[in-house]
Design an enzyme around this catalytic site. Structure first.
Site, PDB file in Angstrom:
ATOM      1  N   GLU A  66       0.937  -1.212   0.430  1.00 45.97           N
ATOM      2  CA  GLU A  66       0.261   0.479   0.227  1.00 45.97           C
ATOM      3  C   GLU A  66       0.868   0.873   0.333  1.00 45.97           C
ATOM      4  O   GLU A  66       2.097   0.697   0.670  1.00 45.97           O
ATOM      5  CB  GLU A  66      -0.635  -0.047   1.313  1.00 45.97           C
ATOM      6  CG  GLU A  66      -1.910   1.210   1.406  1.00 45.97           C
ATOM      7  CD  GLU A  66      -2.702   1.282   2.438  1.00 45.97           C
ATOM      8  OE1 GLU A  66      -2.417   1.014   3.343  1.00 45.97           O
ATOM      9  OE2 GLU A  66      -3.012   1.873   1.955  1.00 45.97           O
ATOM     10  N   ARG A 123       5.636 -12.832   9.885  1.00 41.31           N
ATOM     11  CA  ARG A 123       5.860 -11.716   8.897  1.00 41.31           C
ATOM     12  C   ARG A 123       7.159 -11.595   9.188  1.00 41.31           C
ATOM     13  O   ARG A 123       8.089 -11.917  10.896  1.00 41.31           O
ATOM     14  CB  ARG A 123       5.189 -10.209   9.461  1.00 41.31           C
ATOM     15  CG  ARG A 123       4.793  -9.958  10.495  1.00 41.31           C
ATOM     16  CD  ARG A 123       4.590  -8.229  11.646  1.00 41.31           C
ATOM     17  NE  ARG A 123       4.194  -8.068   9.741  1.00 41.31           N
ATOM     18  CZ  ARG A 123       2.833  -7.538   9.912  1.00 41.31           C
ATOM     19  NH1 ARG A 123       1.996  -7.598  10.547  1.00 41.31           N
ATOM     20  NH2 ARG A 123       3.044  -6.307   8.941  1.00 41.31           N
ATOM     21  N   LYS A 174       5.298   0.483   9.944  1.00 41.16           N
ATOM     22  CA  LYS A 174       4.988   1.656   9.114  1.00 41.16           C
ATOM     23  C   LYS A 174       4.281   2.922  10.160  1.00 41.16           C
ATOM     24  O   LYS A 174       5.190   4.324  10.627  1.00 41.16           O
ATOM     25  CB  LYS A 174       4.101   1.942   8.228  1.00 41.16           C
ATOM     26  CG  LYS A 174       4.356   1.556   7.270  1.00 41.16           C
ATOM     27  CD  LYS A 174       3.397   1.340   6.002  1.00 41.16           C
ATOM     28  CE  LYS A 174       3.503   0.502   4.900  1.00 41.16           C
ATOM     29  NZ  LYS A 174       3.054  -0.184   3.112  1.00 41.16           N
TER      30      LYS A 174
END
Length: 571
Positions: free
Chosen positions: A35, A261, A271
RNA sequence: UGGGGCGUCGUCAAGCGGUAAGACACAGGAUUUUGAUUCCUGCAUUCGGAGGUUCGAAUCCUCCCGCCCCAGCCA
């Protein structure tokens, strides 16, 4: 260090089984779907290496696709930065960059298809009402009053939503699945919402935007993705991913596979947290060399090959883990050890005068650019009466195990001469300001014709043969292995010495035109590159990418303690 | 106490019923004009725990324990 095939993992097992069964006509197509709402970091590199690596290894391909369905957070600058970073890491995606926004029309048609099948409805519940109707983890939800709206009315309302006839939040389009499902994602999830906002790519064309769950699987299907790899938190979404693909006339049905992850100790990889560090000025920007962003790590001197190798070494599984940054550092060292030219730079200079060397005389000595690889050639280093050595390489009261310079002791200056310390000069405060030494002319180049041994070899730089430089010494960003340990605010665990700036360093002259981001080994100290933002031939600024392994520092009793590891740290 | 996952060496991680790979870390030793590199050597009788099936189990079954994720009109 060559890039090999991806280490074996459970995803490759699945793909191999699919191939054996002849699924997807033997095709393997993956995608990396960021994204564009922030910078790529090490966590993304795992996904990038996995997806592109598998695409390549199975003779298929991997699409770069921007998941740009939320104009509120997404910006063109992030798109540009992501493209650059993926490219820098060493991957290609052919002619086309894909965007979920390219499919907005198709997605809209799929939504209408769903409505016509009576599998989606327009709902007027407010956000708060919807939360109440959704139920909880242990209690089922309740049907929306709008759930049985007629197909015709839904069609009309959805059309009006699209035309911008309603305010944001007035209506949403929901999939009609099961409000009592134990999986909350299946309790009539929203698939379209109104956002009267321009999109970086579609401008003002749309005022309704599809949600992730609706968009992602269909985008995968449109692109002919065979294996859609994502992280663990999407496991609960897989039934929804499959439901959408089954209910609509999608061109194919990709398989979603989830993996864990990446987490790294002594840093943060999210983020949100990275953004906090940037916005609160704990670091100097998204490309601060202390950050695990690709932009930061690149500026620091990390190579794409070292990161690819790292991502391969850590493997892929479904187990949540926290990887030791030491492993990342080691991957960098092994790449740079092989490829970085060697030079000499003195971080904290201590002046040394060679009293038996004639004033004004300079001499050029040969130095290998890489002792283990003669193909890398050699260069000249200039010797003279006034030189500099590392402050740490001299000790007045040296223990026996100290193989460096001390009063009366003899050491070798790399590629130059043996020198012996004759006198120590101090200032009023007792600080050592200069050493007086003698050199042995017979030891030119560093060999002693009489065969006498010397324990230490020091790096050095002469006044004439060097230029001033500023050096950024980077260390771990956090004091704790787990930055969240013992605190509700991870910024309290920041390492105050994550950056130490050395203003008075000196490096050999050959470095004046060093290319930014190209790493050199400063012999005996570490790997450095010039800073792509701050450095210029007039004012050299080097960043330390990583130190060399230092067994001496390990056995040294005193000295700055390393950050402590916290075992099983909890918030 | 709903649902979905995960538990193999300090850290990652192979293993898929035939008797615990590898990497990093760590500990010794050799070579070395970088206390670097390189090179040897060592490092899980045991796979979260307890039962069971089997000639044989980390791998199959049962129960238990621990950890993670999900109630955005974010992705």
């Amino acid at each position: 260090m060559e890039d090999e095939n991806i280490k074996h993992n459970f995803i490759k097992t699945i793909i191999n089984e699919d191939l054996e069964k002849g699924k997807n006509n033997g095709q393997v197509v993956t995608r990396f779907p960021p994204e564009p709402n922030g910078f790529l970091h090490m966590g993304h590199s795992k996904s990038i290496c996995l997806n592109f690596g598998i695409g390549k290894e199975f003779n298929g391909k991997c699409n770069l696709r921007f998941d740009d369905t939320n104009p509120e957070k997404e910006e063109q600058k992030y798109i540009d930065a992501i493209i650059e970073d993926v490219h820098w890491l060493g991957f290609d995606w052919g002619e086309t960059i894909h965007y979920a926004s390219d499919y907005f029309h198709q997605l809209y048609d799929f939504a209408i298809e769903l409505i016509k099948k009576n599998k989606a409805y327009v709902c007027a519940l407010s956000a708060e009402e919807m939360r109440k109707y959704r139920g909880t983890l242990t209690e089922p939800g309740k049907d929306s009053p709008d759930r049985n709206r007629s197909v015709e009315e839904n069609l009309k309302l959805f059309e009006s939503m699209r035309k911008g006839e309603f305010e944001e939040g007035a209506y949403v389009l929901r999939a009609k699945i099961d409000m009592a499902s134990p999986n909350i994602n299946l309790r009539d999830p929203i698939i379209y919402r109104i956002k009267k906002m321009d999109h970086p790519r579609t401008g003002s064309e749309w005022c309704i935007y599809p949600m992730y769950d609706f968009t992602h699987g269909l985008s995968d299907a449109i692109e002919g993705i065979t294996h859609s790899l994502c992280t663990l938190e999407f496991q609960d979404h897989r039934p929804l991913y499959d439901w959408i693909l089954d209910e609509v006339s999608a061109p194919c049905h990709p398989q979603q596979i989830e993996f864990a992850r990446m987490n790294l100790n002594f840093t943060v990889l999210s983020k949100r947290k990275l953004q906090k560090l940037v916005e609160n000025h704990h670091v100097e920007g998204w490309d601060d060399p202390r950050l695990p962003t690709l932009a930061g790590i690149r500026r620091r001197g990390y190579t794409p090959a070292s990161i690819r190798n790292f991502c391969n070494i850590i493997g892929v599984s479904k187990k949540e883990s926290r990887i030791d940054v030491g492993l990342l550092e080691d991957c960098l060292r092994s790449d740079l050890n092989e490829h970085a030219p060697r030079v000499m730079g003195v971080l904290k200079p201590l002046k040394v005068t060679i009293e038996n060397w004639p004033e004004g005389k300079t001499e050029a000595l040969d130095a290998a650019n890489h002792p283990q690889n003669p193909d890398m050639g050699k260069r000249e280093v200039i010797f003279s009466r006034e030189i500099f050595i590392e402050q740490d390489d001299f000790m007045e009261d040296a223990p026996k195990k100290f193989f460096r310079l001390a009063p009366g002791r003899e050491v070798r200056l790399r590629y130059a001469y043996f020198i012996t310390c004759k006198e120590v000069i101090k200032d009023d405060t007792g600080q050592i300001t200069e050493l007086i030494c003698t050199y042995d002319p017979a030891t030119r180049g560093g060999d002693s014709p009489d065969g006498r041994k010397v324990k230490g070899t020091l790096h050095w730089v002469s006044r004439e043969g060097s230029v001033p430089a500023e050096i950024n010494l980077y260390d771990r960003l956090f004091l704790n292995e787990d930055p969240e340990a013992d605190t509700d605010d991870f910024t309290k665990n920041l390492n105050p010495e994550s950056l130490v700036v050395l203003k008075n360093s000196r490096v050999e002259k050959s470095l004046v035109n060093a290319v930014p981001e190209k790493a050199y080994q400063f012999e005996r100290t570490g790997y450095f590159c010039t800073d792509s933002k701050e450095s210029s031939p007039d004012k050299l600024v080097f960043n330390r990418a990583v130190t060399l392994r230092d067994t001496w520092a390990k056995m040294k009793p005193k000295g700055k303690p390393r950050p402590k590891k916290t075992k099983n740290a909890k918030k």
